[in-house]
Design an enzyme around this catalytic site. Sequence first.
Site, PDB file in Angstrom:
ATOM      1  N   SER A 198     -46.905 -10.047  -5.638  1.00 41.20           N
ATOM      2  CA  SER A 198     -47.546  -8.780  -5.960  1.00 41.20           C
ATOM      3  C   SER A 198     -49.065  -8.932  -5.919  1.00 41.20           C
ATOM      4  CB  SER A 198     -47.114  -8.388  -7.369  1.00 41.20           C
ATOM      5  OG  SER A 198     -47.897  -7.333  -7.862  1.00 41.20           O
TER       6      SER A 198
ATOM      7  N   TYR B  52     -45.570  -9.795 -16.929  1.00 38.57           N
ATOM      8  CA  TYR B  52     -44.947  -9.609 -15.611  1.00 38.57           C
ATOM      9  C   TYR B  52     -45.812 -10.267 -14.529  1.00 38.57           C
ATOM     10  CZ  TYR B  52     -44.002  -7.519 -11.093  1.00 38.57           C
ATOM     11  OH  TYR B  52     -43.768  -7.357  -9.755  1.00 38.57           O
TER      12      TYR B  52
ATOM     13  N   LYS C  19     -45.239 -13.651 -11.813  1.00 40.69           N
ATOM     14  CA  LYS C  19     -45.460 -13.717 -10.352  1.00 40.69           C
ATOM     15  C   LYS C  19     -46.407 -14.876 -10.026  1.00 40.69           C
ATOM     16  CE  LYS C  19     -42.946 -10.318  -9.000  1.00 40.69           C
ATOM     17  NZ  LYS C  19     -41.685 -10.641  -8.351  1.00 40.69           N
TER      18      LYS C  19
HETATM   19  P1  NAD Z   1     -35.886  -3.347  -8.379  1.00 41.81           P
HETATM   20  O1  NAD Z   1     -35.793  -3.488  -9.849  1.00 41.81           O
HETATM   21  O2  NAD Z   1     -35.443  -2.076  -7.770  1.00 41.81           O
HETATM   22  O3  NAD Z   1     -35.102  -4.560  -7.659  1.00 41.81           O
HETATM   23  C1  NAD Z   1     -34.952  -5.806  -8.261  1.00 41.81           C
HETATM   24  C2  NAD Z   1     -33.475  -6.143  -8.185  1.00 41.81           C
HETATM   25  O4  NAD Z   1     -33.256  -7.420  -8.774  1.00 41.81           O
HETATM   26  C3  NAD Z   1     -32.597  -5.139  -8.951  1.00 41.81           C
HETATM   27  O5  NAD Z   1     -31.548  -4.714  -8.106  1.00 41.81           O
HETATM   28  C4  NAD Z   1     -32.062  -5.941 -10.123  1.00 41.81           C
HETATM   29  O6  NAD Z   1     -30.775  -5.509 -10.530  1.00 41.81           O
HETATM   30  C5  NAD Z   1     -32.067  -7.348  -9.543  1.00 41.81           C
HETATM   31  N1  NAD Z   1     -32.122  -8.427 -10.541  1.00 41.81           N
HETATM   32  C6  NAD Z   1     -33.002  -8.608 -11.550  1.00 41.81           C
HETATM   33  N2  NAD Z   1     -32.711  -9.745 -12.200  1.00 41.81           N
HETATM   34  C7  NAD Z   1     -31.633 -10.293 -11.593  1.00 41.81           C
HETATM   35  C8  NAD Z   1     -30.863 -11.453 -11.818  1.00 41.81           C
HETATM   36  N3  NAD Z   1     -31.135 -12.295 -12.811  1.00 41.81           N
HETATM   37  N4  NAD Z   1     -29.827 -11.692 -10.997  1.00 41.81           N
HETATM   38  C9  NAD Z   1     -29.514 -10.847  -9.977  1.00 41.81           C
HETATM   39  N5  NAD Z   1     -30.216  -9.727  -9.718  1.00 41.81           N
HETATM   40  C10 NAD Z   1     -31.261  -9.465 -10.529  1.00 41.81           C
HETATM   41  O7  NAD Z   1     -37.394  -3.660  -7.969  1.00 41.81           O
HETATM   42  P2  NAD Z   1     -38.121  -3.521  -6.566  1.00 41.81           P
HETATM   43  O8  NAD Z   1     -39.164  -2.499  -6.728  1.00 41.81           O
HETATM   44  O9  NAD Z   1     -37.139  -3.424  -5.486  1.00 41.81           O
HETATM   45  O10 NAD Z   1     -38.853  -4.920  -6.523  1.00 41.81           O
HETATM   46  C11 NAD Z   1     -38.298  -6.044  -5.847  1.00 41.81           C
HETATM   47  C12 NAD Z   1     -39.195  -7.236  -6.102  1.00 41.81           C
HETATM   48  O11 NAD Z   1     -40.503  -6.925  -5.646  1.00 41.81           O
HETATM   49  C13 NAD Z   1     -39.336  -7.621  -7.580  1.00 41.81           C
HETATM   50  O12 NAD Z   1     -39.388  -9.009  -7.681  1.00 41.81           O
HETATM   51  C14 NAD Z   1     -40.662  -7.013  -7.963  1.00 41.81           C
HETATM   52  O13 NAD Z   1     -41.273  -7.698  -9.009  1.00 41.81           O
HETATM   53  C15 NAD Z   1     -41.446  -7.165  -6.671  1.00 41.81           C
HETATM   54  N6  NAD Z   1     -42.554  -6.200  -6.541  1.00 41.81           N
HETATM   55  C16 NAD Z   1     -42.292  -4.869  -6.705  1.00 41.81           C
HETATM   56  C17 NAD Z   1     -43.333  -3.961  -6.609  1.00 41.81           C
HETATM   57  C18 NAD Z   1     -43.113  -2.498  -6.844  1.00 41.81           C
HETATM   58  O14 NAD Z   1     -44.076  -1.791  -7.153  1.00 41.81           O
HETATM   59  N7  NAD Z   1     -41.903  -1.979  -6.694  1.00 41.81           N
HETATM   60  C19 NAD Z   1     -44.632  -4.423  -6.312  1.00 41.81           C
HETATM   61  C20 NAD Z   1     -44.847  -5.788  -6.142  1.00 41.81           C
HETATM   62  C21 NAD Z   1     -43.782  -6.664  -6.252  1.00 41.81           C
HETATM   63  C1  WQD Z   2     -50.866   3.710  -9.928  1.00 36.43           C
HETATM   64  C2  WQD Z   2     -52.023   4.550 -10.422  1.00 36.43           C
HETATM   65  C3  WQD Z   2     -52.271   4.567 -12.819  1.00 36.43           C
HETATM   66  C4  WQD Z   2     -48.572   6.681 -13.731  1.00 36.43           C
HETATM   67  C5  WQD Z   2     -47.956  -1.443 -10.711  1.00 36.43           C
HETATM   68  C6  WQD Z   2     -47.937  -2.863 -11.207  1.00 36.43           C
HETATM   69  C7  WQD Z   2     -48.155  -3.799 -10.038  1.00 36.43           C
HETATM   70  C8  WQD Z   2     -47.140  -3.501  -8.925  1.00 36.43           C
HETATM   71  C9  WQD Z   2     -47.112  -2.049  -8.543  1.00 36.43           C
HETATM   72  C10 WQD Z   2     -45.219  -4.838  -9.243  1.00 36.43           C
HETATM   73  C11 WQD Z   2     -52.786   3.880 -11.557  1.00 36.43           C
HETATM   74  C12 WQD Z   2     -51.934   5.939 -12.304  1.00 36.43           C
HETATM   75  C13 WQD Z   2     -49.601   6.055 -13.056  1.00 36.43           C
HETATM   76  C14 WQD Z   2     -48.828   7.886 -14.413  1.00 36.43           C
HETATM   77  C15 WQD Z   2     -51.108   7.781 -13.699  1.00 36.43           C
HETATM   78  N1  WQD Z   2     -45.798  -3.769  -9.345  1.00 36.43           N
HETATM   79  N2  WQD Z   2     -50.847   6.601 -13.046  1.00 36.43           N
HETATM   80  N3  WQD Z   2     -50.092   8.400 -14.370  1.00 36.43           N
HETATM   81  O1  WQD Z   2     -50.388   0.077 -11.938  1.00 36.43           O
HETATM   82  O2  WQD Z   2     -51.195   0.123  -9.531  1.00 36.43           O
HETATM   83  O3  WQD Z   2     -49.207  -1.189 -10.111  1.00 36.43           O
HETATM   84  O4  WQD Z   2     -46.932  -1.246  -9.720  1.00 36.43           O
HETATM   85  O5  WQD Z   2     -45.675  -5.886  -8.903  1.00 36.43           O
HETATM   86  O6  WQD Z   2     -48.004  -5.077 -10.540  1.00 36.43           O
HETATM   87  O7  WQD Z   2     -48.978  -3.041 -12.144  1.00 36.43           O
HETATM   88  O8  WQD Z   2     -49.036   1.231 -10.123  1.00 36.43           O
HETATM   89  O9  WQD Z   2     -47.816   3.338  -9.941  1.00 36.43           O
HETATM   90  O10 WQD Z   2     -48.149   2.313 -12.231  1.00 36.43           O
HETATM   91  O11 WQD Z   2     -50.085   3.292 -11.039  1.00 36.43           O
HETATM   92  O12 WQD Z   2     -52.230   8.286 -13.698  1.00 36.43           O
HETATM   93  O13 WQD Z   2     -47.934   8.488 -15.059  1.00 36.43           O
HETATM   94  O14 WQD Z   2     -51.487   5.765 -10.986  1.00 36.43           O
HETATM   95  O15 WQD Z   2     -53.230   4.639 -13.834  1.00 36.43           O
HETATM   96  O16 WQD Z   2     -54.126   4.205 -11.384  1.00 36.43           O
HETATM   97  P1  WQD Z   2     -50.092   0.057 -10.501  1.00 36.43           P
HETATM   98  P2  WQD Z   2     -48.681   2.578 -10.865  1.00 36.43           P
END
Ligand code: NAD
Ligand code: WQD
Length: 342
Positions: free
Chosen positions: A124, A149, A153
């Site tokens: 991330s 969190y 990562k």
């Molecule tokens: P998500 O929660 O939809 O998907 C994660 C999946 O992992 C889920 O299906 C959950 O059931 C599964 N899971 C969690 N723990 C588990 C375990 N112990 N065993 C088996 N399955 C397990 O999230 P996502 O948005 O698809 O994110 C996928 C990955 O990308 C995550 O690692 C997340 O941290 C990372 N990521 C997401 C974002 C975002 O904004 N969505 C941004 C950066 C990184």
């Molecule tokens: C985006 C913008 C909020 C909700 C997060 C995690 C990051 C990554 C992606 C996993 C920000 C604003 C949001 C609301 C708002 N995840 N906001 N009202 O914070 O950039 O990133 O998700 O790795 O680690 O921190 O994403 O979608 O939460 O926010 O004004 O109800 O929207 O302040 O500026 P963020 P977000």
Amino acid sequence: MKILLAGGAGYIGSHTALQLMAAGHEVVIADNFDNSCEEAVKRVNELAGKEAVLYEADVREKEALRRIFREHSIDCVIHFAGLKAVGESVKEPIRYYRNNIDTTLSLLETMAEAGVKNIIFSSSATVYGEENPVPLRETMRRGSCTNPYGWTKYMMEQILQDASAADPELSVVLLRYFNPIGAHPSGRIGEDPQGIPNNLMPYISQVAVGRRDHLTIYGDDYPTPDGTCRRDYIHVMDLADGHVKAVEYAVKHKGTEIFNLGTGTPYSVLEVVHAFEESTGVKVPFEIGPRRAGDLAECYANADKALEILGWKTTRNLEDMCRDTWNWQKQNPMGYRPDKKQ
Ligand code: NAD
Ligand code: WQD
């Protein structure tokens, strides 16, 4: 190739499974459905016209992983499995460290036993922390994360890098996602958060569909052009395509390589709200609230390295992201489970 998607039933995993199958790969999914459900995989199979192999399994459990590696000759693992809610991680840090670190260690240990040498990790932009200037580049040092969190990562990146330094045969690709939004254009699969969404786009779409009253914008006094925070929103289908490229890269290389997956173009919260209203014709009532703890004013990628090395760049714009999100949300107002409360 045969790819194991740990956490592959989730938001990014399900879209990636589909794009991998469309590119001719075989997909095996291991998920404990902690934050997802089987219905997502069923719909991926329908869209793909092929079946992903599905194991309901906790990726921390080595016996479950050993069985998968015994039953399938896996070329590459993509590690999506993790807990990802920033606020929840502050309240329940131990659960986050236990789940996220253990899934990574169990995968690495069982991969070593099975002789599987390629792993792609869902990292991330949060690992850049607060110290680095935008646009963020892979050569910058990781910074101090603002929540548990983010630290998971940071630590998992370190674990994977150490593992690849110790095993010259191991190929590790760390993909640093920026802000994934959007859905498959069919509206059949998309993001289905449990409870009140933490992230901006699901919140907007739930306001638009009538599940929430209004959006609260967290602060309009940031040093940005309109005072609201700017982020690098990336269409989940572009992100999924990035994984297809990363798999093809990983199997041909050794050592660790890091890629930002973003568009390189930041949009403010107000710009996203207006883009959503314009592309869908639906009004999104909002009010300005106080800042949210831990938010940075700006976070966006320099995505040149992914273009140079993977030959990947985004092709979908903010309008596509809003339209596809809305298409998914209006067809599935309660996500995958129509009987869901709130
Ligand atoms: P998500 O929660 O939809 O998907 C994660 C999946 O992992 C889920 O299906 C959950 O059931 C599964 N899971 C969690 N723990 C588990 C375990 N112990 N065993 C088996 N399955 C397990 O999230 P996502 O948005 O698809 O994110 C996928 C990955 O990308 C995550 O690692 C997340 O941290 C990372 N990521 C997401 C974002 C975002 O904004 N969505 C941004 C950066 C990184
Ligand atoms: C985006 C913008 C909020 C909700 C997060 C995690 C990051 C990554 C992606 C996993 C920000 C604003 C949001 C609301 C708002 N995840 N906001 N009202 O914070 O950039 O990133 O998700 O790795 O680690 O921190 O994403 O979608 O939460 O926010 O004004 O109800 O929207 O302040 O500026 P963020 P977000």
